[in-house]
Design a protein around this motif. Structure first.
Motif, mmCIF file in Angstrom:
data_model
loop_
_atom_site.group_PDB
_atom_site.id
_atom_site.type_symbol
_atom_site.label_atom_id
_atom_site.label_comp_id
_atom_site.label_asym_id
_atom_site.label_seq_id
_atom_site.Cartn_x
_atom_site.Cartn_y
_atom_site.Cartn_z
ATOM 1 N N UNK A 16 0.838 -1.202 0.000
ATOM 2 C CA UNK A 16 0.000 0.000 0.000
ATOM 3 C C UNK A 16 0.873 1.253 0.000
ATOM 4 N N UNK A 17 0.489 2.221 -0.810
ATOM 5 C CA UNK A 17 1.164 3.529 -0.929
ATOM 6 C C UNK A 17 2.642 3.418 -1.323
ATOM 7 N N UNK A 18 3.037 2.323 -1.900
ATOM 8 C CA UNK A 18 4.453 2.092 -2.206
ATOM 9 C C UNK A 18 5.072 3.217 -3.036
ATOM 10 N N UNK A 19 4.330 3.693 -4.052
ATOM 11 C CA UNK A 19 4.820 4.785 -4.902
ATOM 12 C C UNK A 19 3.889 6.004 -4.847
ATOM 13 N N UNK A 20 3.104 6.120 -3.803
ATOM 14 C CA UNK A 20 2.137 7.223 -3.719
ATOM 15 C C UNK A 20 2.833 8.579 -3.802
ATOM 16 N N UNK A 21 2.275 9.434 -4.634
ATOM 17 C CA UNK A 21 2.761 10.811 -4.821
ATOM 18 C C UNK A 21 4.178 10.883 -5.397
ATOM 19 N N UNK A 22 4.535 9.868 -6.169
ATOM 20 C CA UNK A 22 5.760 9.949 -6.980
ATOM 21 C C UNK A 22 5.346 10.620 -8.288
ATOM 22 N N UNK A 23 5.199 11.920 -8.236
ATOM 23 C CA UNK A 23 4.571 12.688 -9.313
ATOM 24 C C UNK A 23 5.238 12.510 -10.672
ATOM 25 N N UNK A 81 -1.346 2.365 -4.050
ATOM 26 C CA UNK A 81 0.006 2.008 -4.485
ATOM 27 C C UNK A 81 0.608 3.038 -5.440
ATOM 28 N N UNK A 82 -0.219 3.540 -6.382
ATOM 29 C CA UNK A 82 0.248 4.533 -7.353
ATOM 30 C C UNK A 82 -0.543 5.840 -7.247
ATOM 31 N N UNK A 83 -1.175 6.060 -6.140
ATOM 32 C CA UNK A 83 -2.001 7.256 -5.970
ATOM 33 C C UNK A 83 -1.182 8.524 -6.196
ATOM 34 N N UNK A 84 -1.692 9.402 -7.049
ATOM 35 C CA UNK A 84 -1.023 10.673 -7.309
ATOM 36 C C UNK A 84 0.167 10.591 -8.244
ATOM 37 N N UNK A 85 0.348 9.458 -8.927
ATOM 38 C CA UNK A 85 1.446 9.337 -9.911
ATOM 39 C C UNK A 85 0.970 9.944 -11.226
ATOM 40 N N UNK A 86 0.962 11.262 -11.288
ATOM 41 C CA UNK A 86 0.369 12.011 -12.404
ATOM 42 C C UNK A 86 0.974 11.694 -13.760
ATOM 43 N N UNK A 87 2.257 11.319 -13.787
ATOM 44 C CA UNK A 87 2.941 11.101 -15.059
ATOM 45 C C UNK A 87 3.115 9.637 -15.431
ATOM 46 N N UNK A 88 2.526 8.756 -14.663
ATOM 47 C CA UNK A 88 2.591 7.327 -14.996
ATOM 48 C C UNK A 88 1.763 7.074 -16.249
ATOM 49 N N UNK A 89 2.430 6.615 -17.313
ATOM 50 C CA UNK A 89 1.749 6.469 -18.606
ATOM 51 C C UNK A 89 1.287 5.043 -18.887
ATOM 52 N N UNK A 90 1.907 4.071 -18.234
ATOM 53 C CA UNK A 90 1.495 2.680 -18.458
ATOM 54 C C UNK A 90 1.827 1.836 -17.233
ATOM 55 N N UNK A 91 1.119 0.723 -17.129
ATOM 56 C CA UNK A 91 1.303 -0.206 -16.011
ATOM 57 C C UNK A 91 1.366 -1.618 -16.584
ATOM 58 N N UNK A 92 2.371 -2.422 -16.194
ATOM 59 C CA UNK A 92 2.410 -3.803 -16.691
ATOM 60 C C UNK A 92 1.297 -4.641 -16.076
ATOM 61 N N UNK A 93 1.049 -5.796 -16.649
ATOM 62 C CA UNK A 93 0.003 -6.672 -16.119
ATOM 63 C C UNK A 93 0.543 -7.423 -14.901
ATOM 64 N N UNK A 94 0.386 -6.794 -13.752
ATOM 65 C CA UNK A 94 0.843 -7.362 -12.492
ATOM 66 C C UNK A 94 -0.056 -8.535 -12.086
#
Length: 195
Positions: A66-73, A92-105
């Motif tokens: 949980x929140x591992x990468x939260x707010x890594x803008x 986990x990725x909350x607030x990652x505004x520039x995350x463009x893709x996510x692998x199939x975890x």
């Protein structure tokens, strides 16, 4: 960094806020950074605002992310982590505004996905994760303003879908979810102007 972490089991908040003001921040963890025994990575990189690329390491025994990468803008990509034993990916990725893709975890054991991609405004699509054990998905895609499609997730165990797609303003269609156990749909599609 070149710490020998071969006996560490808990890395929660380890790098929280690191590189907060350093542009294009990269974590060089060194060849002794061993995560084979780690079970808890909660908020490990939370608020690493300038982290662009997430480091790759062994996550096989981890159960809490949980929140591992939260707010890594500025985070744009993440490796294909083995999260096959993880039960909690809340925010986990909350607030990652520039995350463009996510692998199939591999999310087969995940129970809590609340806020997982909250405010990931650069995501246009999401892989078809295994959500067969997910109970909590509240606000999972809240304010994902560029999200255009949603897979037909297995929601057969979900009980709360409030705010799940709130302000997904580019979402044009939604699958026919199984909502037999859902008791809360407040604001589920609020401000989804294109639905």
């Amino acid at each position: 960094l070149n710490f020998d972490t071969s006996n560490v089991t808990n890395m929660a908040y380890m790098f929280n806020g690191t590189g907060y003001t350093a542009p294009n921040f990269t974590l060089n963890l060194g060849d002794k950074f061993n995560t084979e025994k780690v079970t808890n990575m909660t908020s490990m990189f939370q608020r690493c605002n300038n982290l662009v690329t997430a480091p790759s390491f062994n996550t096989f025994k981890v159960t809490l992310m949980s929140q591992m990468f939260a707010y890594c803008y500025n985070l744009t990509t993440i490796p294909l982590y083995d999260i096959s034993n993880v039960t909690n990916t809340r925010s986990m990725f909350s607030g990652c505004n520039n995350l463009t893709s996510v692998p199939k975890l591999n999310t087969a054991k995940v129970v809590n996905m609340d806020y997982m991609f909250n405010n990931c405004q650069s995501l246009t699509s999401i892989p078809n994760f295994n959500t067969s054990n997910v109970v909590y998905i509240n606000s999972a895609f809240y304010n994902c303003t560029n999200l255009k499609t949603i897979p037909n997730f297995d929601t057969s165990k979900v009980n709360n879908m409030s705010n799940t797609f709130y302000r997904c303003s580019n979402l044009k269609s939604v699958p026919n979810f199984n909502m037999a156990k859902v008791v809360n749909t407040a604001f589920m599609f609020s401000d989804c102007y294109n639905l």
